[in-house]
Design an enzyme around this catalytic site. Structure first.
Site, PDB file in Angstrom:
ATOM      1  N   PHE A 141      -1.837 -13.773   0.567  1.00 31.93           N
ATOM      2  CA  PHE A 141      -1.155 -12.493   0.786  1.00 31.93           C
ATOM      3  C   PHE A 141      -1.269 -12.145   2.263  1.00 31.93           C
ATOM      4  O   PHE A 141      -2.370 -12.117   2.815  1.00 31.93           O
ATOM      5  CB  PHE A 141      -1.771 -11.370  -0.058  1.00 31.93           C
ATOM      6  N   ASP A 226      -6.110 -15.132   8.740  1.00 30.97           N
ATOM      7  CA  ASP A 226      -5.838 -13.750   8.340  1.00 30.97           C
ATOM      8  C   ASP A 226      -7.146 -13.160   7.812  1.00 30.97           C
ATOM      9  O   ASP A 226      -7.558 -13.445   6.687  1.00 30.97           O
ATOM     10  CB  ASP A 226      -4.741 -13.744   7.265  1.00 30.97           C
ATOM     11  N   LYS A 255      -7.391  -3.351   7.686  1.00 30.42           N
ATOM     12  CA  LYS A 255      -8.234  -2.757   6.629  1.00 30.42           C
ATOM     13  C   LYS A 255      -9.483  -2.025   7.139  1.00 30.42           C
ATOM     14  O   LYS A 255      -9.358  -0.888   7.541  1.00 30.42           O
ATOM     15  CB  LYS A 255      -8.535  -3.817   5.566  1.00 30.42           C
TER      16      LYS A 255
HETATM   17  C1  LIG Z   1      -4.001  -6.147   2.820  1.00 29.66           C
HETATM   18  C2  LIG Z   1      -3.702  -7.450   3.460  1.00 29.66           C
HETATM   19  C3  LIG Z   1      -2.619  -7.605   4.347  1.00 29.66           C
HETATM   20  C4  LIG Z   1      -1.612  -6.520   4.582  1.00 29.66           C
HETATM   21  O1  LIG Z   1      -2.170  -5.428   5.223  1.00 29.66           O
HETATM   22  P1  LIG Z   1      -1.344  -4.038   5.260  1.00 29.66           P
HETATM   23  O2  LIG Z   1      -2.201  -3.154   6.095  1.00 29.66           O
HETATM   24  O3  LIG Z   1      -1.205  -3.600   3.849  1.00 29.66           O
HETATM   25  O4  LIG Z   1      -0.031  -4.325   5.876  1.00 29.66           O
HETATM   26  C5  LIG Z   1      -2.469  -8.820   4.978  1.00 29.66           C
HETATM   27  N1  LIG Z   1      -3.327  -9.819   4.771  1.00 29.66           N
HETATM   28  C6  LIG Z   1      -4.375  -9.714   3.931  1.00 29.66           C
HETATM   29  C7  LIG Z   1      -5.299 -10.861   3.755  1.00 29.66           C
HETATM   30  C8  LIG Z   1      -4.586  -8.521   3.240  1.00 29.66           C
HETATM   31  O5  LIG Z   1      -5.605  -8.434   2.377  1.00 29.66           O
END
Ligand SMILES: *Cc1c(COP(=O)(O)O)cnc(C)c1O
Length: 399
Positions: A141, A226, A255
């Site tokens: 994700f 990420d 986050k």
């Molecule tokens: C939550 C998340 C995102 C997206 O972040 P947003 O602030 O919702 O755009 C991207 N990568 C990972 C691994 C995430 O957990």
């Protein structure tokens, strides 16, 4: 629990676009691990707004920094600098410098998706014309904006929005041969999560990450990690990649970085960051004083309390306790980013709802697994309370 949370606001229909489903609870106030809804009912927050409020709700140090900055200066645009952004950038490059051994540079943005968008643009510029593809993993994700969505390895999420932007391909996670087979001269970068968070809290095998690093070196590809969910001490180290001992070229964060204040960042090694020239990227809110004051306060506080150590210690405590709960067949993850796989016949959504009813906030991350991501400041007593609630719920729901 209010059947329809909006009724309390005198609203007869939901004023939000229907992308999230009907909310179960309206939360009004929080402190540390605790939350209270509009009926005054208390909850333990073992989700943290999806690994965001890692220092707990209404953290005094973070709140004070945000209030102080709000009284001083919110925003000036990127035609100018401001002390808050400069300080946060120095702290972040220093943390990542320690973790990678590389000098680097950061670009601040407002979310995880934006951080990944910036990383994807950096990869395209780094690769050059004709070498723009990015390989990521199934189950990953990376966000909801179009390119971040295209990188996200969940075909069902693409379907309603086809055609996706060009240049994205997906391979099975933790499978080096599949990744190698997907590399051709059009590929510029590999994008992975050290632990797939939304995909069910699935850690990358450390040897896999090390092999991916070696392959990227051999083929001249960027390794983008990420760390939006795994970064900022959540897994027991400042960054998830430190568990495997790999050094990425590019790291994305968001986050927990603002403890709830919206902010994200992309970091890249100096020579990679240098492919961006003035005008290549930007955002009105990049490095705005209020957001970066929150970032500095989070880093200061995480350093002061040694948040990575807390995540390791409380994580070990929580996972050991969960392993002895009847109905839990597996506990996976790292630090305080955990998932419990439930015994056959127990549906995670039902466990989530029953736990919520008993005052414990979690998340059904898959149909059969519950995600737990309490604040790194969670106490042993709160862990015991949460485990007792889950034990009671599972006893009730076990077939
Ligand atoms: C939550 C998340 C995102 C997206 O972040 P947003 O602030 O919702 O755009 C991207 N990568 C990972 C691994 C995430 O957990």
């Amino acid at each position: 629990m209010s059947a329809h949370a909006f009724a309390t606001q005198g609203q007869s229909y939901c004023p939000f676009m229907p992308v999230f489903g009907a909310p179960q609870v309206m939360f009004e106030r929080g402190s540390g691990t605790e939350l209270w809804d509009t009926d005054g009912k208390r909850y333990l927050d073992f989700l943290c707004g999806i690994a965001v409020t890692s220092l707990g709700h209404a953290n005094p140090a973070v709140s004070a920094a945000i209030c102080r900055q709000a009284d001083t200066l919110l925003h000036v645009s990127n035609f100018f600098s401001n002390p808050a952004a400069t300080r946060a950038a120095v702290q972040l490059t220093s943390l990542l410098g320690d973790a990678t051994g590389h000098e680097g540079q950061v670009f601040f943005c407002n979310s995880g998706a934006e951080a990944n968008e910036a990383a994807l643009k950096l990869a395209r510029k780094f690769g050059g014309r004709g070498r723009h593809a990015v390989v990521s993993a199934f189950g990953s994700f990376h966000g909801r904006t179009l390119a971040a969505l295209a990188a996200t390895g969940q075909p069902a999420k693409h379907e309603p929005f086809q055609p996706m932007p060009d240049g994205f391909r997906h391979v099975p996670f933790n499978d080096l041969a599949a990744l190698e087979a997907a590399i051709d001269p059009t590929v510029a970068a590999v994008l992975l999560e050290p632990v797939q968070g939304e995909g069910g809290v699935v850690p990358a095998d450390p040897p896999y990450l090390r092999d991916v690093r070696a392959m990227c070196d051999e083929r001249g590809l960027l390794l983008i990690l990420d760390e939006v969910q795994t970064g900022c001490a959540r897994t027991g180290t400042w960054f998830g990649f430190q568990h495997a001992g790999v050094v990425p070229d590019v790291v994305t964060l968001a986050k927990a970085m603002g403890n709830g204040f919206p902010v994200g960042a992309v970091w890249a090694k100096r020579e990679v960051a240098a492919v961006f020239q003035p005008g290549d990227h930007g955002s009105t809110y990049s490095g705005t004083a209020i957001a970066t004051a929150a970032v500095s306060a989070v880093i200061d506080e995480m350093q002061r309390i040694d948040a990575p150590r807390l995540a390791r210690e409380r994580g070990a405590e929580l996972s050991a306790a969960l392993r002895s709960v009847p109905g839990v067949v597996e506990v996976r993850g790292a630090g305080l980013l955990l998932a419990v796989e439930l015994a056959d016949g127990i549906d995670a959504k039902s466990v989530y709802l029953a736990a919520l009813d008993r005052g414990l906030v979690t998340n059904a991350v898959t149909g059969t697994a519950l995600r737990l991501a309490p604040p790194l400041t969670v106490s042993s007593a709160e862990i015991a309370e949460a485990v007792a609630i889950l034990t009671a719920v599972l006893q009730e729901l076990r077939p």
